[in-house]
Write a protein that holds these residues in place. Sequence first.
Motif, PDB file in Angstrom:
ATOM      1  N   TYR A 257      14.369  -6.550 -74.467  1.00  0.00           N
ATOM      2  CA  TYR A 257      13.883  -5.622 -75.492  1.00  0.00           C
ATOM      3  C   TYR A 257      12.370  -5.431 -75.294  1.00  0.00           C
ATOM      4  O   TYR A 257      11.640  -6.401 -75.063  1.00  0.00           O
ATOM      5  N   PRO A 258      11.862  -4.191 -75.358  1.00  0.00           N
ATOM      6  CA  PRO A 258      10.443  -3.945 -75.051  1.00  0.00           C
ATOM      7  C   PRO A 258       9.497  -4.654 -76.000  1.00  0.00           C
ATOM      8  O   PRO A 258       9.738  -4.712 -77.206  1.00  0.00           O
ATOM      9  N   GLY A 259       8.437  -5.183 -75.430  1.00  0.00           N
ATOM     10  CA  GLY A 259       7.430  -5.875 -76.230  1.00  0.00           C
ATOM     11  C   GLY A 259       6.579  -4.903 -77.023  1.00  0.00           C
ATOM     12  O   GLY A 259       6.704  -3.678 -76.915  1.00  0.00           O
ATOM     13  N   SER A 260       5.683  -5.436 -77.816  1.00  0.00           N
ATOM     14  CA  SER A 260       4.900  -4.624 -78.748  1.00  0.00           C
ATOM     15  C   SER A 260       4.062  -3.570 -78.042  1.00  0.00           C
ATOM     16  O   SER A 260       3.988  -2.417 -78.497  1.00  0.00           O
ATOM     17  N   GLU A 261       3.440  -3.929 -76.912  1.00  0.00           N
ATOM     18  CA  GLU A 261       2.589  -2.962 -76.217  1.00  0.00           C
ATOM     19  C   GLU A 261       3.411  -1.845 -75.597  1.00  0.00           C
ATOM     20  O   GLU A 261       2.991  -0.683 -75.577  1.00  0.00           O
ATOM     21  N   GLU A 262       4.572  -2.195 -75.093  1.00  0.00           N
ATOM     22  CA  GLU A 262       5.449  -1.182 -74.499  1.00  0.00           C
ATOM     23  C   GLU A 262       5.932  -0.198 -75.568  1.00  0.00           C
ATOM     24  O   GLU A 262       5.955   1.018 -75.358  1.00  0.00           O
ATOM     25  N   ARG A 263       6.300  -0.713 -76.719  1.00  0.00           N
ATOM     26  CA  ARG A 263       6.743   0.151 -77.814  1.00  0.00           C
ATOM     27  C   ARG A 263       5.591   1.028 -78.307  1.00  0.00           C
ATOM     28  O   ARG A 263       5.769   2.212 -78.597  1.00  0.00           O
ATOM     29  N   ARG A 264       4.420   0.434 -78.387  1.00  0.00           N
ATOM     30  CA  ARG A 264       3.250   1.175 -78.854  1.00  0.00           C
ATOM     31  C   ARG A 264       2.897   2.295 -77.876  1.00  0.00           C
ATOM     32  O   ARG A 264       2.584   3.422 -78.290  1.00  0.00           O
ATOM     33  N   ARG A 265       2.946   1.998 -76.580  1.00  0.00           N
ATOM     34  CA  ARG A 265       2.631   3.004 -75.567  1.00  0.00           C
ATOM     35  C   ARG A 265       3.601   4.184 -75.651  1.00  0.00           C
ATOM     36  O   ARG A 265       3.208   5.346 -75.579  1.00  0.00           O
ATOM     37  N   PHE A 266       4.887   3.867 -75.829  1.00  0.00           N
ATOM     38  CA  PHE A 266       5.904   4.920 -75.939  1.00  0.00           C
ATOM     39  C   PHE A 266       5.628   5.801 -77.161  1.00  0.00           C
ATOM     40  O   PHE A 266       5.650   7.030 -77.071  1.00  0.00           O
ATOM     41  N   ALA A 267       5.348   5.161 -78.298  1.00  0.00           N
ATOM     42  CA  ALA A 267       5.088   5.902 -79.539  1.00  0.00           C
ATOM     43  C   ALA A 267       3.844   6.773 -79.415  1.00  0.00           C
ATOM     44  O   ALA A 267       3.812   7.917 -79.902  1.00  0.00           O
ATOM     45  N   GLN A 268       2.818   6.250 -78.755  1.00  0.00           N
ATOM     46  CA  GLN A 268       1.576   7.006 -78.604  1.00  0.00           C
ATOM     47  C   GLN A 268       1.805   8.253 -77.745  1.00  0.00           C
ATOM     48  O   GLN A 268       1.364   9.350 -78.103  1.00  0.00           O
ATOM     49  N   ILE A 269       2.503   8.079 -76.615  1.00  0.00           N
ATOM     50  CA  ILE A 269       2.769   9.230 -75.737  1.00  0.00           C
ATOM     51  C   ILE A 269       3.661  10.237 -76.451  1.00  0.00           C
ATOM     52  O   ILE A 269       3.453  11.451 -76.356  1.00  0.00           O
ATOM     53  N   TYR A 270       4.635   9.731 -77.178  1.00  0.00           N
ATOM     54  CA  TYR A 270       5.534  10.599 -77.952  1.00  0.00           C
ATOM     55  C   TYR A 270       4.725  11.475 -78.912  1.00  0.00           C
ATOM     56  O   TYR A 270       4.910  12.693 -78.980  1.00  0.00           O
ATOM     57  N   LEU A 271       3.815  10.874 -79.673  1.00  0.00           N
ATOM     58  CA  LEU A 271       3.032  11.611 -80.663  1.00  0.00           C
ATOM     59  C   LEU A 271       2.013  12.533 -80.002  1.00  0.00           C
ATOM     60  O   LEU A 271       1.771  13.646 -80.476  1.00  0.00           O
ATOM     61  N   CYS A 272       1.423  12.096 -78.896  1.00  0.00           N
ATOM     62  CA  CYS A 272       0.410  12.901 -78.206  1.00  0.00           C
ATOM     63  C   CYS A 272       1.000  14.139 -77.553  1.00  0.00           C
ATOM     64  O   CYS A 272       0.303  15.142 -77.358  1.00  0.00           O
ATOM     65  N   SER A 273       2.289  14.085 -77.217  1.00  0.00           N
ATOM     66  CA  SER A 273       2.891  15.176 -76.444  1.00  0.00           C
ATOM     67  C   SER A 273       3.001  16.476 -77.235  1.00  0.00           C
ATOM     68  O   SER A 273       3.294  17.521 -76.665  1.00  0.00           O
ATOM     69  N   SER A 274       2.780  16.411 -78.531  1.00  0.00           N
ATOM     70  CA  SER A 274       2.791  17.636 -79.345  1.00  0.00           C
ATOM     71  C   SER A 274       1.448  18.368 -79.289  1.00  0.00           C
ATOM     72  O   SER A 274       1.298  19.435 -79.870  1.00  0.00           O
ATOM     73  N   GLY A 275       0.487  17.779 -78.603  1.00  0.00           N
ATOM     74  CA  GLY A 275      -0.820  18.420 -78.466  1.00  0.00           C
ATOM     75  C   GLY A 275      -1.847  17.903 -79.446  1.00  0.00           C
ATOM     76  O   GLY A 275      -3.019  18.269 -79.372  1.00  0.00           O
ATOM     77  N   ASN A 276      -1.433  17.047 -80.360  1.00  0.00           N
ATOM     78  CA  ASN A 276      -2.360  16.467 -81.329  1.00  0.00           C
ATOM     79  C   ASN A 276      -2.716  15.044 -80.923  1.00  0.00           C
ATOM     80  O   ASN A 276      -1.928  14.362 -80.267  1.00  0.00           O
ATOM     81  N   GLN A 277      -3.896  14.612 -81.337  1.00  0.00           N
ATOM     82  CA  GLN A 277      -4.302  13.236 -81.072  1.00  0.00           C
ATOM     83  C   GLN A 277      -3.993  12.394 -82.305  1.00  0.00           C
ATOM     84  O   GLN A 277      -4.660  12.532 -83.334  1.00  0.00           O
ATOM     85  N   PRO A 278      -2.976  11.533 -82.237  1.00  0.00           N
ATOM     86  CA  PRO A 278      -2.615  10.749 -83.418  1.00  0.00           C
ATOM     87  C   PRO A 278      -3.649   9.666 -83.710  1.00  0.00           C
ATOM     88  O   PRO A 278      -4.318   9.171 -82.803  1.00  0.00           O
TER      89      PRO A 278
END
Length: 347
Positions: A257-278
Amino acid sequence: MAVKINGFVVPENLMKLLSSMASNWGDVINKNMLKVVHLSGAMTNEVYRISWPTKRDDDNRTVLVRIYGEGVEIFFNRDEEIRTFECISKHGQGPRLLGRFPEGRVEEFIHSKTLSAHDLRDPETSALIAAKLREFHNLDIPGPKNVVLWDRMRNWLNEAKSLCSSEQANEFRINTLEEEIQTLEKELSQDFQEVRFCHNDLQYGNIMIGEETRSITIIDYEYASYNPVAYDLANHFCEMAANYHTETPHVLNYSLYPGSEERRRFAQIYLCSSGNQPSEAEIEQLVNDAEKYTLANHLFWGLWGIISSYVNNIEFDYMEYARQRFQQYWLRKPKLLGTSKVSINGD
């Protein structure tokens, strides 16, 4: 009359459909010269690659045939799934629908590589998946935009109750699950949560990548519906514990199961891909919400496993799979619901 090719009994209706398609293409050498390859890893349907040699050297006509699993109408409405399939295709996502027959359908064969369990952990590939998932969530699929998760689980619970033996009902605490679903719905439903059209089954076998273009295609929409986006991320994270191409495909390894940094990286890229800086708070909120939604995910697929063990003939130990999902639910629930927040700095 059904025809048997490479162990696959081709239904008469499908044979007629395939013959008609091959004739219409005009470049197939012999419409009856089919090559059939069974594609492993599917747990709801049986999937086959069917190809014909053509008049062009080293080139084949290829389609994908999906034979519907027995009893799977319990899990979703097939007509709704077809409408979703066609709608997503019109949005330029996924394969095209080429034909239907009573036992299944014929789809465009996508000449891309299906991901492996290992591919999900590759940072570059994971980043592509995160961005594509955001694009998928932005699709405007017609229909009520209400969360489907909780009612679907209650319906599945009723099915599981009707199928289970008393021993299994005791083992899986079936009579307590209505209360568990109610608790999760109350604890996890937030006014601010983002509800979008979710895939709900983002395992590696439902993700394809162009070997040259590196473009991601998400396929198989049987379980797709409107749900909280955090639930879809949770589902994807949970799938990293699975490898459906081993001698024991039902066995889950939660050390993966992905660790905290891996999950965080995925969430950050997911949110950034809409063109906004979360903001950091937005990223942390999504990670926290997704981690809590893993509980709903375990119940969802645990119930699916129980029902599938009774209705589906695919060679897969559904009951043991269910057992592992419920074990994870009871193991993780005290930590995830014991406090109002899950730190992203710890697993």
